[in-house]
Scaffold this active site. Structure first.
Site, short mmCIF file in Angstrom:
data_model
loop_
_atom_site.label_atom_id
_atom_site.label_comp_id
_atom_site.label_asym_id
_atom_site.label_seq_id
_atom_site.Cartn_x
_atom_site.Cartn_y
_atom_site.Cartn_z
N GLU A 65 0.05 0.86 -3.81
CA GLU A 65 0.55 -0.51 -4.55
C GLU A 65 -0.76 -1.62 -4.07
O GLU A 65 -0.58 -2.56 -3.55
CB GLU A 65 1.65 -0.97 -3.92
CG GLU A 65 2.77 0.13 -4.03
CD GLU A 65 2.86 1.28 -3.18
OE1 GLU A 65 2.79 2.38 -3.54
OE2 GLU A 65 2.66 0.98 -2.00
N HIS A 113 -0.50 5.27 8.96
CA HIS A 113 0.22 4.65 7.85
C HIS A 113 0.87 3.26 8.09
O HIS A 113 1.58 3.11 9.03
CB HIS A 113 1.13 5.71 7.35
CG HIS A 113 1.91 5.50 5.99
ND1 HIS A 113 3.33 5.32 5.95
CD2 HIS A 113 1.55 4.81 4.84
CE1 HIS A 113 3.64 4.84 4.70
NE2 HIS A 113 2.60 4.66 4.07
N HIS A 114 0.72 2.27 7.35
CA HIS A 114 1.24 0.97 7.41
C HIS A 114 1.97 0.61 6.08
O HIS A 114 1.24 0.44 5.23
CB HIS A 114 0.31 -0.05 7.66
CG HIS A 114 -0.56 0.18 9.10
ND1 HIS A 114 -1.62 -0.52 9.29
CD2 HIS A 114 -0.18 0.61 10.08
CE1 HIS A 114 -2.02 -0.37 10.52
NE2 HIS A 114 -1.11 0.45 11.09
N GLU A 125 3.16 11.56 -7.10
CA GLU A 125 4.51 11.26 -6.51
C GLU A 125 5.46 11.10 -7.71
O GLU A 125 6.64 11.47 -7.33
CB GLU A 125 4.73 10.03 -5.73
CG GLU A 125 4.18 8.86 -6.45
CD GLU A 125 4.06 7.42 -5.40
OE1 GLU A 125 3.73 7.80 -4.22
OE2 GLU A 125 4.16 6.32 -5.97
N GLU A 165 -4.53 3.67 -4.61
CA GLU A 165 -3.57 4.15 -5.68
C GLU A 165 -3.94 3.34 -7.10
O GLU A 165 -5.01 3.34 -7.75
CB GLU A 165 -2.16 4.21 -5.34
CG GLU A 165 -1.19 5.22 -6.02
CD GLU A 165 0.34 4.73 -5.38
OE1 GLU A 165 0.96 5.54 -5.58
OE2 GLU A 165 0.74 3.81 -5.01
C1 NOJ Z 1 4.40 4.61 -1.95
C2 NOJ Z 1 3.36 5.28 -1.88
O1 NOJ Z 1 2.60 5.30 -3.03
C3 NOJ Z 1 3.64 6.71 -1.34
O2 NOJ Z 1 2.45 7.40 -1.15
C4 NOJ Z 1 4.25 6.41 0.08
O3 NOJ Z 1 4.73 7.67 0.57
C5 NOJ Z 1 5.57 5.38 -0.04
N1 NOJ Z 1 5.03 4.20 -0.80
C6 NOJ Z 1 5.85 5.13 1.40
O4 NOJ Z 1 4.91 4.38 2.06
CA CA Z 2 2.96 4.28 -5.10
#
Ligand code: NOJ
Ligand code: CA
Length: 707
Positions: free
Chosen positions: A487, A406-407, A511, A505
């Site tokens: 994003e 994850h970045h 979320e 996404e």
């Molecule tokens: C937004 C992402 O859509 C989400 O999945 C992630 O947990 C958060 N950013 C943190 O990176």
């Molecule tokens: Ca998001």
């Protein structure tokens, strides 16, 4: 019949009506008026020219004309799909390619071929289209020619500009306006489903339903329906080194290309001799037809990656939902989610239940404080003390489960770029082959530091970021890493060219049910397939089993679906990677329902949308890539309905056990979201299933091949 008579400034005007048919008549006629007039009255007559392109099945007709301005119009089976609409480009330093240009040449070409996807909704994609390259020319010395290439498929049209290097358009070129328009003939009575563009929340808005005439600035895919039922979706394909195209309404029904600018106001910066992305118009007599289209993929270039065997679709779980519902934190402290022991616990769970990967967010230095604003401090190679990357990846390796990297950049892309290669190298060293990236920053607020050290703020969908996202994909490919962008820039089918761009996404995902205000409404998942999903796979992260993490009382503040609908999402919302996003304990508490998530694949030999109305309901059937099982997902909006599902998509020579997960008799999302019936039936392609869908309900079915 299109006729225009233009006189050069010193010649006389002459009105003659002549239907101009391509190649039959030279467009410039020199007439001596019966020999009675002196040579000074020699008349230069320019007749407007219209050329036509037809789809292979003959139903779609594109008419490209130079009457006044370059333009096009599209009909489908005799009905107007797009009325006469402008074409052209404006530049900062040279004259417009548009007004005063006439058609000087056409070239035609046809394709009937197929190609294979390394992963996807279907293995084989057919590409059947007719193409025309129309050259527009001007009599002036400079900036005097450009081509528009149109392709007509049976399910829509794509076109792009090709601007050759020429006098007046050499060296660096700055585009200040793209004149492309998409004119809707009955905007007042046509219904559109859309999200606004140029807003702080990027693509993560609630979909609006309105007539076309009331939209202002919108993102694409922009989908609308004429009163006749003709469905259209406007989007783009192969968005490379160009600004993302959004649309802005000019006047009743004229939706004009509205390119997202750079921080300095220029729309696009190119070197001479360039092409634009394809502008796409999907056309279908009904909503379902929009879903069964490969037009966007067909307009992208074949894979640039020779070996794609390292790119793996699959299912994953993750240290993720815990942060979104407030049980854990990304940052360090008592509730830190990304610890070595927690990761191992998730890996054990993943191994036990057949998941391929475990996503871990919050493992690296930089999350403390308000991480939304930590773009400058994220470190992509340094872990928190309680996260041992070597130990967890070794543990995963023993269990046959991968760590998913994850970045999160929080929108500082220079900070990320400076560390990108080291970050990928570290992941590769530990056997990680998939990374989720994140660009959380408000629209227009992506931070970059230019070569003079000046901070600039860019849009997520301007040309700078279009290039930045692709740079990330290309770099990742060097380390055999696939990317799931959050994003993101919208999808335009680039997964064909870069198959390691495995998902993204780019709309409100699950979320929002954790903290969105409001959460996703019941109609959300019934709109997505016909809008966002037309562009490509989405990492929606379905699978909420516990709807009551904030209590079930406040309906306006919790997931607004039934449990069966959560299962249906795995088939409806396509992605080659699917997350089971809830906490392991919530799956362990409902093993019978969890079985469907364990069984459902993420890679398909074939996919068919079989029913649907935009914003109301949708049903998909998909056949697994490496076997004979079929899967169905069906879901509805706030309205309960009975879906009659004909099983004629099933293979004729096979009998199946249908394992059905559907809403219980009294299920409804408001006060009985969990009631579900799980039943088995032996069926064949001749059978019909009746599926009662509850309010915001759904059904998920595995058709297990028995022979
Ligand atoms: C937004 C992402 O859509 C989400 O999945 C992630 O947990 C958060 N950013 C943190 O990176
Ligand atoms: Ca998001």
């Amino acid at each position: 019949m299109q006729v225009a008579v233009i006189t050069s400034h010193f010649f006389m005007l002459l009105n003659i009506a002549i239907k101009v048919v391509e190649n039959e008549m030279n467009k410039i006629l020199w007439l001596l008026a019966g020999g009675l007039l002196s040579p000074l009255l020699l008349t230069k007559m320019v007749l407007a020219k219209t050329v036509e392109l037809t789809s292979p099945d003959g139903k779609i007709v594109v008419a490209i004309s130079d009457d006044k301005n370059p333009s096009y119009r599209i009909e489908m089976a005799g009905e107007v799909a797009i009325t006469k609409s402008s074409l052209g480009l404006r530049f900062k330093k040279s004259a417009e390619l548009g007004e005063g240009f006439t058609i000087s040449k056409v070239k035609r070409h046809s394709v009937d071929s197929s190609w294979q996807q390394p992963w996807g909704e279907r293995k084989t994609v057919n590409d059947q289209h007719n193409e025309i390259t129309v050259t527009f020319s001007h009599t002036r010395e400079k900036s005097n020619h450009f081509n528009v290439i149109f392709r007509a498929f049976n399910d829509g049209v794509g076109f792009r500009y090709e601007v050759p290097k020429q006098k007046g358009l050499a060296g660096d070129i700055e585009i200040t306006n793209e004149l492309t328009a998409f004119a809707v003939s009955d905007a007042n009575n046509s219904t559109a489903w859309w999200i606004p563009s140029r807003g702080w929340n990027r693509y993560e808005y609630l979909y609006q339903t309105s007539n076309v005439e009331s939209v202002d600035r919108v993102h694409t895919p922009f989908t609308f329906k004429y009163p006749s039922g003709l469905h259209i979706s406007i989007h783009e394909a192969a968005l490379v080194d160009y600004a993302g195209m959004t649309l802005q309404q000019q006047r009743g029904g004229i939706l004009k290309a509205d390119l997202t600018p750079w921080s300095d106001g220029i729309l696009v910066k190119k070197k001479a001799g360039f092409t634009t992305p394809w502008r796409t118009i999907q056309i279908s007599k009904d909503a379902v037809g929009l879903l069964n289209s490969d037009l966007i993929l067909n307009l992208n270039e074949p894979s640039k990656l020779e070996d794609t065997s390292w790119i793996k679709p699959g299912k994953y779980v993750g240290i993720w939902w815990g942060m979104h519902v407030g049980e854990n934190t990304w940052g360090s402290g008592d509730k830190h989610g990304a610890t070595t022991s927690e990761t191992m616990r998730y890996m054990d769970f993943a191994a036990e239940y057949g998941f391929d990967g475990v996503l871990v967010e919050g493992w690296n230095i930089g999350w403390d404080g308000d991480w939304y604003f930590n773009g400058d401090v994220f470190n992509f190679t340094k872990a928190y003390n309680d996260f041992d990357m070597k130990a967890v990846t070794k543990h995963g390796h023993q269990k046959g489960v991968k760590l998913i990297g994850h970045h999160e950049t929080s929108g500082n892309v220079t900070n990320y770029r400076n560390q990108m290669n080291d970050a990928f190298a570290l992941y590769q060293k530990h056997g990680i082959s998939q990374v989720k990236t994140g660009y959380v920053a408000d629209g227009g607020n992506i931070k970059r530091i230019d070569k003079n050290g000046i901070v600039r703020k860019e849009w997520h969908d301007g040309q700078f970021m279009v290039n930045e996202y692709l740079h990330n994909i290309k770099q990742a490919a060097k380390y055999n890493i696939s990317i799931n962008t959050h994003e993101p820039i919208k999808d335009t089918g680039l997964r064909r060219t870069y198959p390691n761009w495995i998902a993204r996404e780019g709309a409100r995902g699950q979320e929002y049910n954790a903290w969105g205000s409001p959460p996703n409404p019941p109609e959300h998942a019934a709109i997505l397939p016909f809008t966002r999903m037309l562009s490509g796979p989405m990492d929606f992260t379905p699978g909420t089993f516990d709807m009551g993490f904030k209590g079930l009382g406040d309906k306006s503040d919790r997931p607004q679906t039934t449990l069966a609908k959560q299962l249906a999402l795995y088939v409806v919302i396509y992605s080659p990677i699917q997350m089971a996003s809830d906490l392991p304990r919530n799956y362990l508490a409902n093993m019978p329902a969890f079985q469907f998530i364990r069984d459902v694949p993420t890679d398909w030999a074939e996919s068919k949308a079989i029913a649907g109305v935009v914003g109301d309901y949708v049903a998909y059937a998909r056949k697994e890539r490496n076997g004979n099982d079929w899967f169905v997902g069906a879901l509805t909006d706030e309205k309960a309905r009975n879906l009659t599902l004909k099983l004629d998509f099933l293979d004729k020579s096979i009998r199946y056990q249908a394992q059905i997960y559907r809403d219980g008799k009294k299920a409804n999302w408001i006060d009985n979201p969990y009631e579900m019936i799980i039943e088995q039936k032996e069926v064949s392609y001749q059978d019909v299933l009746m599926l009662p869908l509850a309010t915001s309900g759904g059904a998920a079915i595995r058709f297990k091949a028995l022979n």
